[in-house]
Motif scaffolding. Structure first.
Motif, PDB file in Angstrom:
ATOM      1  N   VAL A 153      18.199 -94.659 -32.858  1.00  4.70           N
ATOM      2  CA  VAL A 153      18.474 -93.192 -33.052  1.00  4.70           C
ATOM      3  C   VAL A 153      19.870 -93.114 -33.415  1.00  4.70           C
ATOM      4  N   LYS A 154      19.733 -92.525 -34.493  1.00  5.52           N
ATOM      5  CA  LYS A 154      21.278 -92.424 -35.342  1.00  5.52           C
ATOM      6  C   LYS A 154      21.431 -91.069 -36.031  1.00  5.52           C
ATOM      7  N   ALA A 155      22.639 -90.281 -35.776  1.00  5.69           N
ATOM      8  CA  ALA A 155      22.781 -89.136 -36.473  1.00  5.69           C
ATOM      9  C   ALA A 155      23.619 -89.862 -37.909  1.00  5.69           C
ATOM     10  N   THR A 156      22.902 -89.598 -38.944  1.00  4.05           N
ATOM     11  CA  THR A 156      23.530 -90.400 -40.426  1.00  4.05           C
ATOM     12  C   THR A 156      24.224 -89.266 -41.197  1.00  4.05           C
ATOM     13  N   GLY A 157      24.255 -88.210 -40.588  1.00  3.96           N
ATOM     14  CA  GLY A 157      24.986 -86.880 -41.162  1.00  3.96           C
ATOM     15  C   GLY A 157      25.109 -85.762 -40.280  1.00  3.96           C
ATOM     16  N   LYS A 158      25.652 -84.937 -40.394  1.00  2.21           N
ATOM     17  CA  LYS A 158      25.917 -83.668 -39.555  1.00  2.21           C
ATOM     18  C   LYS A 158      24.536 -83.023 -39.138  1.00  2.21           C
ATOM     19  N   TYR A 159      23.593 -82.989 -40.336  1.00  2.00           N
ATOM     20  CA  TYR A 159      22.168 -82.342 -39.968  1.00  2.00           C
ATOM     21  C   TYR A 159      21.240 -83.551 -40.413  1.00  2.00           C
ATOM     22  N   THR A 160      21.477 -84.832 -40.308  1.00  2.00           N
ATOM     23  CA  THR A 160      20.550 -85.588 -40.416  1.00  2.00           C
ATOM     24  C   THR A 160      20.492 -86.556 -39.366  1.00  2.00           C
ATOM     25  N   LEU A 161      19.044 -87.033 -38.960  1.00  2.00           N
ATOM     26  CA  LEU A 161      18.778 -87.643 -37.910  1.00  2.00           C
ATOM     27  C   LEU A 161      17.676 -88.988 -38.144  1.00  2.00           C
ATOM     28  N   GLN A 162      18.205 -90.239 -37.871  1.00  2.00           N
ATOM     29  CA  GLN A 162      17.316 -91.105 -38.253  1.00  2.00           C
ATOM     30  C   GLN A 162      16.554 -91.614 -37.019  1.00  2.00           C
ATOM     31  N   ILE A 163      15.506 -92.001 -36.948  1.00  2.00           N
ATOM     32  CA  ILE A 163      14.918 -93.057 -35.814  1.00  2.00           C
ATOM     33  C   ILE A 163      14.113 -93.930 -36.459  1.00  2.00           C
ATOM     34  N   LYS A 164      14.478 -95.287 -35.816  1.00  2.00           N
ATOM     35  CA  LYS A 164      13.827 -96.498 -36.190  1.00  2.00           C
ATOM     36  C   LYS A 164      12.810 -96.701 -35.179  1.00  2.00           C
ATOM     37  N   LEU A 165      11.627 -97.199 -35.527  1.00  2.00           N
ATOM     38  CA  LEU A 165      10.750 -97.869 -34.561  1.00  2.00           C
ATOM     39  C   LEU A 165      10.508 -99.401 -34.951  1.00  2.00           C
ATOM     40  N   ILE A 166       9.870 -99.961 -33.960  1.00  2.00           N
ATOM     41  CA  ILE A 166       9.871-101.391 -34.113  1.00  2.00           C
ATOM     42  C   ILE A 166       8.515-101.794 -34.862  1.00  2.00           C
ATOM     43  N   LYS A 167       7.687-100.646 -34.852  1.00  2.00           N
ATOM     44  CA  LYS A 167       6.225-101.032 -35.626  1.00  2.00           C
ATOM     45  C   LYS A 167       5.592 -99.497 -35.617  1.00  2.00           C
ATOM     46  N   PRO A 168       4.752 -99.264 -36.759  1.00  2.00           N
ATOM     47  CA  PRO A 168       3.942 -98.128 -37.100  1.00  2.00           C
ATOM     48  C   PRO A 168       3.641 -97.665 -35.751  1.00  2.00           C
ATOM     49  N   GLN A 169       3.648 -96.227 -35.695  1.00  2.00           N
ATOM     50  CA  GLN A 169       2.814 -95.626 -34.606  1.00  2.00           C
ATOM     51  C   GLN A 169       2.281 -94.023 -34.789  1.00  2.00           C
ATOM     52  N   PRO A 170       1.087 -94.216 -35.220  1.00  2.00           N
ATOM     53  CA  PRO A 170       0.303 -92.801 -35.891  1.00  2.00           C
ATOM     54  C   PRO A 170       0.941 -91.646 -35.131  1.00  2.00           C
ATOM     55  N   TYR A 171       0.904 -91.699 -33.792  1.00  2.00           N
ATOM     56  CA  TYR A 171       1.122 -90.292 -33.283  1.00  2.00           C
ATOM     57  C   TYR A 171       2.502 -90.185 -32.956  1.00  2.00           C
ATOM     58  N   PHE A 172       3.375 -90.715 -33.475  1.00  2.00           N
ATOM     59  CA  PHE A 172       4.908 -90.705 -33.120  1.00  2.00           C
ATOM     60  C   PHE A 172       5.263 -89.283 -33.124  1.00  2.00           C
ATOM     61  N   LEU A 173       5.145 -88.460 -34.166  1.00  2.00           N
ATOM     62  CA  LEU A 173       5.447 -87.150 -34.310  1.00  2.00           C
ATOM     63  C   LEU A 173       5.173 -86.304 -33.292  1.00  2.00           C
ATOM     64  N   ASN A 174       3.704 -86.676 -32.562  1.00  2.00           N
ATOM     65  CA  ASN A 174       3.210 -85.658 -31.585  1.00  2.00           C
ATOM     66  C   ASN A 174       4.163 -86.078 -30.384  1.00  2.00           C
ATOM     67  N   LEU A 175       4.866 -87.087 -30.237  1.00  2.00           N
ATOM     68  CA  LEU A 175       5.567 -87.489 -28.888  1.00  2.00           C
ATOM     69  C   LEU A 175       6.843 -86.492 -28.984  1.00  2.00           C
ATOM     70  N   LEU A 176       7.163 -86.378 -30.170  1.00  2.00           N
ATOM     71  CA  LEU A 176       8.689 -85.629 -30.131  1.00  2.00           C
ATOM     72  C   LEU A 176       8.669 -84.264 -29.648  1.00  2.00           C
ATOM     73  N   VAL A 177       7.465 -83.737 -29.319  1.00  2.00           N
ATOM     74  CA  VAL A 177       7.308 -82.365 -28.548  1.00  2.00           C
ATOM     75  C   VAL A 177       7.783 -82.485 -27.241  1.00  2.00           C
ATOM     76  N   LEU A 178       7.739 -83.879 -26.686  1.00  2.00           N
ATOM     77  CA  LEU A 178       8.168 -83.913 -25.068  1.00  2.00           C
ATOM     78  C   LEU A 178       9.858 -83.726 -24.772  1.00  2.00           C
ATOM     79  N   PRO A 179      10.267 -83.176 -23.773  1.00  2.00           N
ATOM     80  CA  PRO A 179      11.496 -83.139 -23.471  1.00  2.00           C
ATOM     81  C   PRO A 179      12.282 -83.924 -23.628  1.00  2.00           C
ATOM     82  N   VAL A 180      11.977 -85.093 -23.339  1.00  2.00           N
ATOM     83  CA  VAL A 180      13.062 -86.618 -23.373  1.00  2.00           C
ATOM     84  C   VAL A 180      13.571 -86.580 -24.617  1.00  2.00           C
ATOM     85  N   PHE A 181      12.725 -85.910 -25.877  1.00  2.00           N
ATOM     86  CA  PHE A 181      13.492 -86.111 -27.236  1.00  2.00           C
ATOM     87  C   PHE A 181      14.115 -84.747 -27.417  1.00  2.00           C
ATOM     88  N   TYR A 182      14.571 -83.835 -26.669  1.00  2.00           N
ATOM     89  CA  TYR A 182      15.180 -82.536 -26.907  1.00  2.00           C
ATOM     90  C   TYR A 182      16.896 -82.865 -27.169  1.00  2.00           C
TER      91      TYR A 182
END
Length: 538
Positions: A153-182
């Motif tokens: 997980v890396k801020a590649t710009g002031k307002y740009t965030l990049q997240i790299k996965l080790i494999k595709p995860q079809p429901y990954f966006l849904n996980l981002l509603v969790l507080p651990v990703f706040y």
């Protein structure tokens, strides 16, 4: 994996539901202020440590993640204004809106990077960090083999965030509603140290509301409008005051007297009093209440016949009709009904095991006798842990009564305040716990994952190699093959139930009264439950 919300979790047996009307005329005098009630306090405002339903309810309304839930398995953009997924499905790039913290400080991609990495750090001891398992380097970080700084997980710009996965995860966006990703403010976390999140004043917020008036020990708190919220013009309420009222009749009286704008209906009497009203609404909650048997603390529970006997001795119909009587339904597994379906059939139509979710007294006593013989005992004494809420007590007393039908079994009850009961469950300090799980996304992996052998939520320490292999296969080899992945998960629940890795009890339904002049309260069957960001009174 799914949003936990553990059940949300845990140990709270009254679930939140939605009723869009009220009994009698609304007496709300302040159209900008609401009075809400719940049956248990919150435990922490630290997003990395928000686990139980009441805590996540508060945190969700006080923080804004990259995305927000939008019902079922959908999400909508929140602090992120756009995102892009690489062709191989392994890199997500988010462009953020220009937003601020509640103190007016600018919020940047660095705050998301810091918050996510802090949640991943084993030193933080987040119970939901495992949702990051598919992020690059998380597994090594979780074992303290790599620094959290190495998380993908890396801020590649002031307002740009990049997240790299080790494999595709079809429901990954849904996980981002969790507080651990706040997002979290590094300066605030370091300023307060161990006391961070222990009171509402030791926090920064970026959601529609700030949390105020919570000292960490009191049973009330207020969601106060956050004027720095990026969408504050759509937030019509100035505040929502939460008050913990454990006695449902007291809460109903307060509601009828106009002191509350909402109340949950609990028990047969209240349910029957309002079930025929045109203002009555009943919600099926995407959650399952079950008994967790600690293989670690009670060696007898390592015997499958003992576990099966304890399940078979329970009359679920009596529990549903005579004890609950509130529209709740029998659980058919750890995965809630209506959470997921394929080819027009519910997941549990494929994956339920009748003997593991129904009662049979004669068979229970046979297996009990056989199990005691196998472990070399003639009798057994066990303790059941639960919270001490008025809604929980009848359930745990019923279970005590049912278990006592087994010859030579003595059952003690340990009723604790919700925060204590939750803490003991999470740390595995119990023999039998009345608990549950509320998935955060509509995928069977969330409830099934809590019984994976190394999952932090598997506090019972039940372990089955075949089960683990099926979960692994669904996440790896079959991740991008929907049909095979579905079959993996179906087979996994069958393994869990055939081995009685837990004892399913019921899927809750909840009625709730809300004054009829209150509009646009978003309700989710799983996840944060209530969203007040655009609620108004008219």
């Amino acid at each position: 994996m799914k949003k936990s919300r553990i059940l949300s979790i845990v140990l709270t047996t009254a679930l939140l539901g939605l009723v869009l009307t009220a009994c009698g005329k609304s007496q709300s005098s302040n159209k900008k202020h609401l009075n809400w009630t719940t049956n248990a306090s919150i435990s922490s405002l630290d997003p990395s440590k928000a686990v139980d339903t009441n805590t996540q309810q508060a945190v969700y309304n006080a923080f804004s993640g990259l995305v927000s839930p939008d019902g079922s398995n959908k999400v909508r953009l929140a602090t992120a204004k756009s995102y892009h997924v690489s062709k191989d499905g392994k890199t997500y790039t988010f462009e953020l809106k220009h937003t601020k913290w509640s103190n007016g400080q600018e919020l940047t991609a660095k705050d998301f990077e810091y918050g996510i990495k802090r949640s991943a750090d084993p030193k933080t001891a987040s119970q939901e960090a495992y949702y990051m398992a598919n992020i690059e380097n998380y597994n090594a970080i979780s074992k303290s083999q790599l620094s959290p700084d190495k998380l993908g997980v890396k801020a590649t710009g002031k307002y740009t965030l990049q997240i790299k996965l080790i494999k595709p995860q079809p429901y990954f966006l849904n996980l981002l509603v969790l507080p651990v990703f706040y997002p979290q403010s590094e300066s605030v976390v370091k300023k307060y140290g161990k006391s961070y999140g222990t009171s509402s004043s030791k926090m920064l917020y970026n959601g529609a509301f700030k949390i105020t008036n919570w000292t960490g020990t009191n049973d009330s708190w207020t969601l106060t409008k956050n004027k720095e919220y990026y969408n504050a013009d759509k937030t019509k309420l100035d505040s929502i005051k939460y008050t913990v009222i454990k006695d449902p009749q007291t809460a109903l009286n307060e509601y009828q007297n106009g002191k509350l704008d909402q109340t949950t209906l609990v028990g047969k009497q209240q349910y029957n009093s309002y079930k025929n009203s045109k203002d009555f609404h009943l919600r099926k909650i995407y959650s399952v209440r079950y008994l967790s048997l600690s293989n670690k603390n009670e060696p007898a529970f390592r015997n499958v016949n003992i576990r099966k006997a304890l399940s078979l001795i329970i009359d679920r119909k009596e529990l549903l009709n005579d004890v609950l009587g509130n529209g709740s339904t029998q659980a058919r597994g750890i995965v809630p009904d209506t959470l997921a379906s394929r080819n027009g059939k519910d997941f549990n139509d494929y994956a339920s095991v009748s003997d593991a979710v129904n009662g049979n007294v004669e068979q229970a006593k046979k297996l009990w006798k056989k199990g005691l013989s196998e472990i070399g005992k003639k009798n057994l004494t066990i303790s059941i842990n639960s919270n001490n809420g008025e809604d929980a007590k009848p359930i745990v007393e019923f279970i005590q009564n049912q278990f006592s039908k087994l010859p030579g079994l003595k059952v003690n009850l340990t009723l604790l305040p919700n925060t204590v009961a939750t803490a003991r469950f999470l740390s595995g300090q119990y023999q039998v716990a009345v608990t549950g799980w509320s998935p955060s996304i509509s995928d069977p992996i969330s409830p099934l994952n809590i019984r994976y052998s190394t999952n932090a939520m598997n506090t019972a320490k039940w372990s089955n190699s075949e089960y683990d292999k099926l979960i692994d296969k669904s996440n790896d080899d079959d991740a991008l093959n929907p049909a095979k992945r579905w079959n993996d998960l179906v087979d996994a629940q069958k393994v869990l139930l055939n081995d009685q890795g837990l004892i399913p009890l019921f899927q809750p339904a909840q009625a709730e009264l809300i004054k009829s002049d209150i509009h646009n309260v978003r309700f989710y069957g799983n996840g944060p439950i209530w969203d007040f960001s655009e609620t108004y009174v008219k």
